[in-house]
Write a protein that holds these residues in place. Structure first.
Motif, short mmCIF file in Angstrom:
data_model
loop_
_atom_site.label_atom_id
_atom_site.label_comp_id
_atom_site.label_asym_id
_atom_site.label_seq_id
_atom_site.Cartn_x
_atom_site.Cartn_y
_atom_site.Cartn_z
N ILE A 1 31.22 -51.98 40.99
CA ILE A 1 31.75 -51.08 39.97
C ILE A 1 30.63 -50.60 39.05
CG2 ILE A 1 33.24 -50.93 37.94
CD1 ILE A 1 35.15 -52.90 39.38
N ILE A 2 29.80 -51.53 38.59
CA ILE A 2 28.71 -51.17 37.67
C ILE A 2 27.71 -50.23 38.35
CG2 ILE A 2 26.74 -52.09 36.39
CD1 ILE A 2 28.44 -54.60 35.88
N THR A 3 27.37 -50.55 39.63
CA THR A 3 26.44 -49.69 40.37
C THR A 3 27.01 -48.29 40.54
OG1 THR A 3 25.58 -51.61 41.59
CG2 THR A 3 25.15 -49.44 42.52
N THR A 4 28.30 -48.20 40.85
CA THR A 4 28.94 -46.89 41.02
C THR A 4 28.89 -46.09 39.73
OG1 THR A 4 30.44 -47.80 42.71
CG2 THR A 4 31.08 -45.72 41.65
N ILE A 5 29.17 -46.74 38.62
CA ILE A 5 29.13 -46.05 37.33
C ILE A 5 27.71 -45.53 37.05
CG2 ILE A 5 29.31 -46.37 34.83
CD1 ILE A 5 31.59 -48.38 35.39
#
Length: 469
Positions: A87-91
């Motif tokens: 999730i953090i990488t996608t953001i």
């Protein structure tokens, strides 16, 4: 513990270098602040990730170091941790891509009222084209390129007849007016970039790309080719001059239309012969030159090249250095043929004279070694030193070696080729850095002296003792 401290030290040094580095973005001179914003967002995101990952790595190295019989627990999978990381990488990726996509959406949609112009890239020079009164650029293609049509315009396209051709590396643009710049290559892949404008785009052979921008600050800015385009790629420089609308219009009026460049000018050889009487005192009645008077061989030079040099003398681009006494003499002589018809008649007469190859005068030099040095010159001047009109490169084969020696010295000293309007002289100053060694220079001159005339030329020999054909 030492490794953990080294990692933390690397993070601290990197942050300090970023904050106090003397290298940063050049001051912007166009409307593309969004490009800077995109870069800064990417810096902040990647910087935060860099700090977080390395601090975490240092903590892991210290926290799970071997201590007595204790060992770190190995856990091959952790779905909760993997989900958060995803999730953090996608953001982070979305945050970096979104500003770029927004900027790209603006870049590909130029304003309807934008000034239209075209930049043509060719090894290793820039030229430019503006539409005429009809506001349209005519068709063009590399297949139409000839010595008489170096821009490659379609002679049958009526829209191109009034196009204004700027055969110069200096591009003038009006201040605070949007410009849609079409980009075309006549040979290989190039790239048009002005760092202060923040936009850049490739010139792809066989197609036409474009970019648009609005200059917001008066001044002169470097044009760079940021695509490796061959041996002399680093010399492919130009200049954008941003100025008031009135000055821009005045500058543009000084260049011919395509129709004007295609007109055949009938020269008066009799009038040219009379004018040449002033030149003959130094260059000789046969135009073969005279070393004692520092006069080069004119009989082998093209009319276009001689016309450009005369213009350079008249405009102070050449012969202006205080120590260039010979150049100063030519300034006065060039001003005697300032009228276009006089210059045309004079050059036509010189061209009517038989071409004469100058004999070698310099002793020493290894012609075989000079052949390797000459490889740098081949791209512009040709494998046989015959010169290339489309590259504005003069003929070397048959020219006096003492004259070539002096000109290369003048380039290396900065007496010639330093003027901002001397595009090809600037390139030559760069190229002379490859032959600074005196032995290499003598070898090069010895090799050029062995170059035979091309079959299409009618060269004689200026003195006995020269057994070249």
């Amino acid at each position: 513990m030492v490794i953990a401290l080294i990692i933390l030290g690397l993070v601290v040094v990197t942050i300090l270098f970023h904050l106090f580095s003397p290298w940063w973005l050049t001051p912007i001179a166009s409307n593309w602040q969004s490009i800077d914003t995109t870069i800064e967002i990417s810096f902040w995101i990647t910087g935060a990730v860099f700090i977080a990952v390395n601090v975490f790595l240092a903590w892991v190295v210290w926290r799970y170091r071997k201590h007595g019989d204790n060992k770190a627990h190995y856990e091959p999978e952790n779905k909760s941790l993997e989900s958060w990381l995803t999730i953090i990488t996608t953001i982070g990726v979305v945050a970096m891509l979104t500003p770029g996509l927004i900027a790209w959406g603006k870049i590909i949609n130029a304003p309807e009222d934008a000034q239209i112009a075209e930049a043509i890239g060719q090894q290793w020079q820039w030229t430019f084209r503006f539409p005429g009164d009809d506001g349209k650029l005519g068709g063009a293609d590399a297949r139409f390129v000839t010595p008489d049509n170096p821009f490659g315009l379609d002679p049958q396209d009526p829209d191109g007849q009034d196009d204004v051709l700027v055969n110069s590396q200096r591009l003038h643009l009006p201040l605070n007016q949007s410009v849609k710049l079409y980009l075309r290559s006549n040979d290989v892949l190039h790239n048009f970039a002005v760092p202060q404008f923040r936009v850049k785009m490739d010139l792809v052979p066989g197609t036409e790309t474009y970019q648009w921008f609005e200059p917001t600050r008066e001044g002169e800015f470097d044009i760079l080719c940021e695509e490796l385009c061959g041996l002399a790629h680093y010399t492919m420089r130009g200049t954008v001059v941003v100025e008031a609308e009135e000055k821009f219009a005045q500058w543009l009026e000084g260049f011919p239309t395509f129709t004007e460049t295609q007109l055949t000018n009938n020269a008066d050889l009799a009038a040219g012969k009379k004018l040449y009487a002033n030149c003959a005192a130094c260059h000789g009645v046969d135009a073969a030159g005279n070393q004692q008077l520092n006069a080069p061989n004119l009989s082998i030079l093209s009319a276009d090249y001689m016309a450009r040099q005369l213009r350079y003398y008249r405009e102070g681009i050449r012969g202006a250095h205080p120590q260039d006494a010979i150049g100063k003499q030519m300034v006065g002589m060039a001003n005697t043929v300032s009228k276009p018809e006089d210059e045309r008649n004079l050059l036509a007469y010189i061209q009517s004279l038989p071409a004469i190859a100058s004999s070698p005068t310099r002793e020493g030099g290894n012609a075989k070694a000079g052949g390797a040095v000459f490889e740098v010159c081949v791209a512009c001047h040709g494998a046989e030193g015959q010169g290339k009109g489309l590259l504005s490169a003069p003929r070397l084969a048959g020219q006096a070696d003492w004259y070539l020696h002096r000109q290369l010295k003048l380039y290396s000293l900065g007496w010639r080729g330093k003027h901002t309007h001397d595009q090809f002289g600037t390139q030559m100053r760069f190229m002379t850095r490859t032959i600074q060694n005196p032995e290499r220079l003598e070898d090069l001159l010895a090799y050029i002296a062995t170059l035979a005339p091309q079959p299409s030329d009618t060269l004689s020999v200026s003195s006995t003792g020269d057994d070249r054909p």
